[in-house]
Design an enzyme around this catalytic site. Structure first.
Site, short mmCIF file in Angstrom:
data_model
loop_
_atom_site.label_atom_id
_atom_site.label_comp_id
_atom_site.label_asym_id
_atom_site.label_seq_id
_atom_site.Cartn_x
_atom_site.Cartn_y
_atom_site.Cartn_z
N ASP A 53 0.88 -1.16 0.00
CA ASP A 53 0.00 0.00 0.00
C ASP A 53 0.92 1.21 0.00
O ASP A 53 1.59 1.49 1.01
CB ASP A 53 -0.89 -0.01 1.24
CG ASP A 53 -1.82 1.19 1.33
OD1 ASP A 53 -1.64 2.16 0.56
OD2 ASP A 53 -2.73 1.19 2.18
N ASN A 80 3.43 3.11 -10.70
CA ASN A 80 2.21 3.16 -11.51
C ASN A 80 0.95 3.42 -10.68
O ASN A 80 -0.03 3.96 -11.21
CB ASN A 80 2.04 1.83 -12.25
CG ASN A 80 0.68 1.68 -12.87
OD1 ASN A 80 0.35 2.31 -13.87
ND2 ASN A 80 -0.16 0.83 -12.27
N TYR A 156 -6.28 15.60 -9.50
CA TYR A 156 -5.53 14.65 -10.31
C TYR A 156 -4.50 15.38 -11.17
O TYR A 156 -3.32 14.99 -11.21
CB TYR A 156 -6.48 13.84 -11.19
CG TYR A 156 -5.78 12.82 -12.05
CD1 TYR A 156 -5.37 11.60 -11.50
CD2 TYR A 156 -5.50 13.07 -13.39
CE1 TYR A 156 -4.72 10.65 -12.27
CE2 TYR A 156 -4.85 12.14 -14.17
CZ TYR A 156 -4.46 10.93 -13.62
OH TYR A 156 -3.80 10.00 -14.40
N LYS A 160 -0.32 15.14 -10.93
CA LYS A 160 0.53 14.68 -12.02
C LYS A 160 1.52 15.76 -12.46
O LYS A 160 2.66 15.43 -12.87
CB LYS A 160 -0.33 14.22 -13.20
CG LYS A 160 -1.14 12.96 -12.90
CD LYS A 160 -0.25 11.79 -12.50
CE LYS A 160 -1.03 10.49 -12.35
NZ LYS A 160 -0.17 9.33 -12.01
N THR A 189 -9.33 2.67 -18.90
CA THR A 189 -9.06 1.97 -17.64
C THR A 189 -10.17 2.29 -16.65
O THR A 189 -11.03 3.15 -16.90
CB THR A 189 -7.71 2.42 -17.02
OG1 THR A 189 -7.81 3.80 -16.61
CG2 THR A 189 -6.56 2.26 -18.00
#
Length: 232
Positions: A53, A80, A156, A160, A189
């Site tokens: 984790d 990832n 998000y 990134k 995904t």
């Protein structure tokens, strides 16, 4: 035979990366938060599951100790694991929401990189691949011809953008390790409800290329499946 450790590997881009690298002869260690799902995914590919984790220091340390005891080193680390965060009106976002996204997408990379660096440094050609996103690019998210410009996902995208900067800083500081970032592109995904036009195979092209390229190929790059991406 290169040894590759992939976080968030039981589904999506992580699973497809594992599948492709196993086919190319890598010994693949599939990091997964859920040990049951991770074990099932690894068994289907002929890989080994390592429970981890990335938001938990003790879990990351235990994963590194597990690999040290069994394989002794890794050649490639693929950071990832990622989350999209809450799908709410931006005016309703909270500090806790932000911490949750950054804890996986950025802080998790820091935890995992720090824990696995000693194992990477036992490799003759250590490689770190950070799975970032074009949604973290100022240029792409301001280009009306790009799909990235139509997406509103403050946490998000910010996480990134931070990850790409973290990659450049690691590349400057850790000269003995090849460290690069990848934009998989808009891939179908669970992260986007399977809405992306790319297949997971297309989405892992750049990851696989970086994981299999020759020594000395370069550090501090941001690439997608077609080639270099601007950092701005």
């Amino acid at each position: 035979m290169p040894i590759t450790f992939i976080t968030g590997a039981n589904k999506g881009l992580g699973y497809e990366t594992a599948r492709r690298l196993v086919e190319l002869g890598h010994t693949v260690l599939m990091g997964a938060r859920d040990p049951g799902r991770g074990a099932a995914a690894a068994a289907s590919l002929g890989a080994r599951c390592v429970p981890v984790d990335v938001t938990d220091d003790a879990s990351v340390a235990a994963a590194a100790a597990d690999v040290a005891a069994h394989e002794g080193l890794i050649d490639v680390l693929v950071n990832n694991a990622g989350v999209s965060g809450p799908h709410v009106d931006p005016s309703d976002l909270t500090g806790a929401d932000a911490l949750g996204v950054f804890d996986v997408n950025l802080f998790g990379v820091v935890r995992t990189t720090t824990a696995f660096l000693p194992l990477l440094r036992r490799s003759p050609d250590p490689v770190i691949i950070n799975v970032s996103s074009g949604l973290g690019s100022l240029a792409l998210t301001h280009d009306p011809s790009r799909i990235e410009s139509s997406v509103v996902a403050p946490l998000y995208t910010a996480s990134k953008a931070a990850l790409t900067m973290l990659t450049t800083q690691y590349a400057k500081a850790l000269r003995d390790v090849r460290i690069n970032a990848v934009d998989p592109g808009y891939t179908a995904t669970d992260l986007n409800g399977q809405s992306g036009p790319q297949s997971v195979t297309e989405g892992t092209d750049a990851i696989v290329r970086l994981a299999t390229e020759d020594p000395g190929a370069g550090s501090g790059r941001f690439v997608d499946r077609t080639g270099p991406v601007g950092w701005s």
